[in-house]
Scaffold this motif. Structure first.
Motif, PDB file in Angstrom:
ATOM      1  N   ASP A 197      -6.098  57.607   3.732  1.00 12.84           N
ATOM      2  CA  ASP A 197      -5.393  58.762   3.194  1.00 12.84           C
ATOM      3  C   ASP A 197      -5.011  58.563   1.740  1.00 12.84           C
ATOM      4  N   THR A 633      -6.418  66.926   2.533  1.00 19.20           N
ATOM      5  CA  THR A 633      -7.634  66.165   2.855  1.00 19.20           C
ATOM      6  C   THR A 633      -8.875  66.807   2.280  1.00 19.20           C
TER       7      THR A 633
ATOM      8  N   GLY B 112     -10.554  63.547   9.953  1.00 19.66           N
ATOM      9  CA  GLY B 112     -10.034  64.208   8.748  1.00 19.66           C
ATOM     10  C   GLY B 112     -11.070  65.045   8.004  1.00 19.66           C
TER      11      GLY B 112
END
Lengths: 633, 258
Positions: A197, A633, B112
């Motif tokens: 992330d 994202t 994701g």
């Protein structure tokens, strides 16, 4: 792949605009400095000048050449440094995106080609914009030189069409140099990094950074050590380069140093904690902002500190090496008329003549312009303590003066003063070099035609006999020419030199400093570009928008502080060298720091980073935090 | 349904199966860190994923299922053992060879999505082909998007799409190269149940057409859609189920977590 670059551009325009802007300004600065240098170096001497005016013109234009050469060197260094650090930073900021490309099948070569291709495109855009900006910069620089009296009035830097090729080469060259290492490193990014992330998880202290840090630090140390043997001019150049080397070394090591030094800056409360944590977490960003600050502060302080220290050392040296109470300005050798006056203990008349020295013969002739002083050896030795070597001066020989351009004992040089060729003269001795410069050769009246001598300006140092009536002596001298005290004269000379120092400083550092400052702004903007999600997380954790902006502001203030401290350390290298040079040249280590300038520079940097940080953070927190996290994202 | 051929710790020899498996793992281990803090994420796994089968890999958190998937896909190096993609031993493949594999022979879908935010859906789908040096015909890209039901979203950017739609674009991107194996790492982990069902339906349809799929998940409902489920604990294969329902899968998983 161009489509990808184009699409990425619309998404990440601050990165690309920032990179193109640094190329644009770098090209403009180098092009302008080069044109000014070429024009100053090829400036024709106007016909019909008398020897003194001609000498003044030659002296002025050679100063302009030296200054433009220094400006060019400084500009070129900044262009390479700022462009490469900006390019490397933009590539580092895109690491996650590049990992994603690797994940869907881009091999190392494809990533490298993409980045290099983009760099070439940015270079072309930057260069195309930089050339017209360079024309404006040329106008500004030659106006500055003329305004400060460094070149004859009416000086204009001429346009040369080949400069287009040079500018294109500079633009593309520095861009490629900047991107190649970064692209090579980015090619090795692991595809799995795309799944994390947080981007930028790569090790920041690379082997290349360690290497550059160690090599440049060693270079700085070597320059500090050898600077004292370089003489006045060489020593100063080495002192400046020592600071430059150390600034590069500290920038390379900044991912290590910035968080370490930042821990010493006291901060309190949750906002302070958040700011320091963000600074340590975004060490690549902190380092990218600190690097141009370090270089700017290091170079400006080094240059300014050296100039003021040298000026102060020169003034002290003049006081120490000049005896007598009064100075008389006149024309020609008026010494006998002065010594005949009642109340005068001794007088030393020094007649100033423009000098051209030539070495060698046939095709291999070198020549140099300078200043000759026609003196009475005994009186000169009395008037200038420490110059006893001048006693060797008699008849048709020369003694090397306190300036360094005339040659060394043992040389035989061709000498021309004013309009007269004196033929070859042997140099038989030398008086000590002065840090404040001075005449290159000392001659006797026997060598110089009387007519030449009579027309030249002279200054006469006068000492009063014990118990003499000072006012009467001054009155009698005033009949010959203007009189002042030695102390006033030295102070006036120093003030004049200070004005020149400031002018020199502005010419060399002015535009370059602005360029470096824009580099700092750039780094702040590029560093904030990927942070909206981070800010959104902070706001979802309970911080208000104002607190997020304050935390970012505090963070940039801490980074600026660290940059100032490390820049000061870099300048310290040149200060050590300056102490050694002044000590060796004058016997007294001298360091005078320009505190006004240091204060102004620090205030300017804080203002610029604070303003940029506030604006960019404000704009990055414009959208509601939840919306931003959704798009993270 | 073709059953999973090799499951046990000691393992049969995958090489003895008549047709080479889509992916075969032979005694692979992967350890993170060293000394007393070392974690053996994958510990001597022998496993063959047959062709034209949808296999789910399940296990409690930290059982090593993602690491297993990354090793099988060549995203992560194994410390020992051997990884075969079809007949190709990719254990020691060079970085560029692995990149070529990702372009040509395997596809990825992640929790994701990992789309390039700057590119439209169509550009994202075309990306692997562009990276392979091909200029893909518009029809080919459009067909891939149409297959996932997003033919009318070609010009949208990821942030203009819902999570489920983004995941379907990611599937189209993975499938546009017609890969031998599709690797999916928690493909429904970030989706609401309706979107998740759409994605699972898509995967099911692809498997029915003969696509080999290896999917890591912790959702028993998702795993039950697969033809076979392999269970991991502490980096080892501890069980397998063929053709089980969500209830059985959940029970088995709860048993492992005890």
């Amino acid at each position: 792949m161009i489509g990808l670059s184009r699409a990425t551009f619309t998404e990440r325009w601050p990165l690309f605009t920032g990179a193109a802007l640094t190329v644009c300004l770098g090209v403009a600065l180098v092009q302008s400095s080069l044109l000014v240098l070429i024009s100053a170096a090829t400036l024709p001497v106007p016909a019909g000048l008398d020897p003194a005016a001609r000498a003044a013109f030659v002296d002025g234009s050679s100063t302009a050449v030296t200054l433009s050469a220094l400006t060019l060197a400084f500009s070129a260094f900044l262009a390479v440094f700022i462009v490469s650090s900006t390019f490397a930073f933009t590539v580092a900021q895109r690491r996650q995106e590049l990992a994603l490309l690797r994940l869907v099948g881009a091999d190392r070569g494809a990533v490298r080609r993409l980045l290099v291709g983009e760099a070439v495109l940015l270079a072309v855009v930057g260069t195309a914009a930089g050339i017209p900006v360079g024309i404006a910069a040329t106008r500004f620089q030659s106006g500055l030189l003329a305004g400060l009296g460094m070149v004859p009035a009416g000086f204009t830097a001429e346009w040369r069409s080949w400069i287009l090729g040079v500018s294109a080469g500079v633009g593309i060259g520095v861009s490629l140099a900047g991107v190649l290492v970064a692209a090579r490193r980015a090619g090795r990014v692991r595809p799995l990094e795309a799944l994390r992330d947080t981007g930028g998880s790569a090790r920041v202290m690379t082997a290349a950074r360690w290497g550059a840090g160690v090599v440049f630090a060693a270079g700085a140390a070597a320059l500090v050590i050898i600077a004292p043997v370089g003489g006045a001019a060489g020593g100063q150049a080495m002192a400046a380069n020592a600071a430059l080397c150390l600034a590069v070394a500290l920038s390379a090591l900044s991912p290590l140093l910035v968080p370490a030094v930042a821990r010493l800056v006291p901060t309190r409360g949750p906002i302070g904690e958040l700011a320091v944590a963000a600074l340590g977490d975004g060490v690549r960003r902190s380092a990218a902002i600190a690097a141009p600050v370090i270089v700017l502060v290091g170079l400006v302080l080094a240059q300014a500190g050296m100039l003021t220290s040298t000026a102060a050392a020169g003034e002290a040296e003049q006081r120490r090496t000049t005896a007598g109470e009064l100075v008389l300005d006149a024309r020609g050798p008026v010494g006998d008329r002065v010594t005949d006056l009642p109340g005068v203990a001794w007088a030393s008349t020094e007649t100033v003549l423009p000098l051209a020295v030539t070495w060698g013969s046939g095709d291999d002739v070198e020549s140099d312009d300078g200043q000759a002083l026609v003196v009475d050896p005994a009186a000169y030795a009395t008037a200038h303590p420490g110059s006893d070597a001048v006693a060797a001066l008699h008849g048709r020989v020369a003694v090397a003066g306190p300036g360094s351009g005339g040659g060394s004992p043992g040389d035989t040089v061709g000498v021309r003063v004013g309009d007269s060729d004196l033929g070859p003269l042997p140099i038989v001795a030398e008086v000590p070099d002065a840090i404040s410069d001075g005449a290159d050769l000392l001659l006797t009246a026997d060598s110089v035609p009387a007519a030449e001598l009579a027309a030249a300006p002279s200054r006469t140092l006068v000492a009063l006999a014990p118990g003499a009536d000072r006012d009467a002596v001054v009155a009698a001298l005033s009949a010959i020419g203007p009189v002042s005290t030695v102390a006033d004269r030295i102070a006036a000379d120093a003030a004049g030199r200070d004005a020149t120092t400031v002018a020199v400083f502005i010419v060399i550092m002015g535009l370059g400093g602005v360029y470096a400052l824009i580099g700092v702004v750039n780094a702040v903007v590029i560093g904030t570009a990927p942070r909206p999600a981070e800010f959104a997380t902070a706001r979802l954790s309970g911080l208000t928008r104002g607190q997020v902006v304050r935390a970012a502001l505090l963070e940039s203030a801490v980074v600026t502080t660290v940059g100032l401290v490390l820049g000061g350390v870099a300048a310290g290298a040149s200060f050590v060298a300056t102490l050694a040079v002044t000590s060796r040249m004058t016997g007294t280590p001298t360091l005078v720091l320009p505190w006004d300038l240091i204060g102004a520079l620090a205030a300017g940097l804080y203002l610029v980073t604070a303003l940029t940080s506030t604006l960019t953070t404000w704009s990055a927190t414009r959208r509601a935090p939840v919306a931003l996290l959704g798009a993270a994202t | 349904m073709v059953p999973v051929t090799t499951t046990t710790l000691a393992g049969a020899h995958p090489g003895t199966t008549p047709v080479a498996a889509a992916v075969a793992l032979r005694g692979i281990t992967r350890t993170y860190g060293d000394g007393p803090t070392a974690v053996r994420a994958v510990d001597g796994v022998d496993l063959a994923f047959p062709r034209a089968t949808w296999t789910a890999v399940m296990g409690p958190s930290g059982s090593g299922k993602s690491t297993l998937l990354h090793c099988a896909a060549g995203l992560e190096r194994v410390d020992s053992g051997q990884v075969l993609l079809g007949d190709t031993d990719i254990t020691d493949a060079s970085d560029d060879e692995l990149a070529a594999l990702r372009r040509e022979r395997i596809g990825f879908v992640f929790q994701g999505y990992h789309l390039v935010g700057a590119l439209t859906a169509a550009q994202n789908v075309a990306l692997p082909l562009r990276l392979a040096g091909r200029r893909p015909p518009r029809a080919e890209v459009h067909a891939a998007l149409a297959m996932v039901g997003l033919g009318d979203r070609a010009r949208h950017r990821p942030r203009e799409l819902s999570g489920g739609q983004q995941q379907r674009v990611a599937i189209a991107r993975a499938m546009v190269t017609r890969p031998e194996v599709l690797f999916a790492d928690e493909p429904t982990g970030a989706l609401d149940s309706t979107s998740a069902r759409t994605v699972l339906d898509l995967l099911g349809a692809m498997a029915a057409r003969g696509q080999s799929i290896i999917m890591v998940t912790h959702d028993p409902a998702a795993a039950a859609r697969a033809g076979a489920v392999v269970f991991l604990r502490d980096g080892r294969v501890v069980d397998r189920l063929v053709g089980a329902g969500a209830h059985d899968v959940a029970n088995r998983l709860v048993g492992l977590e005890r």
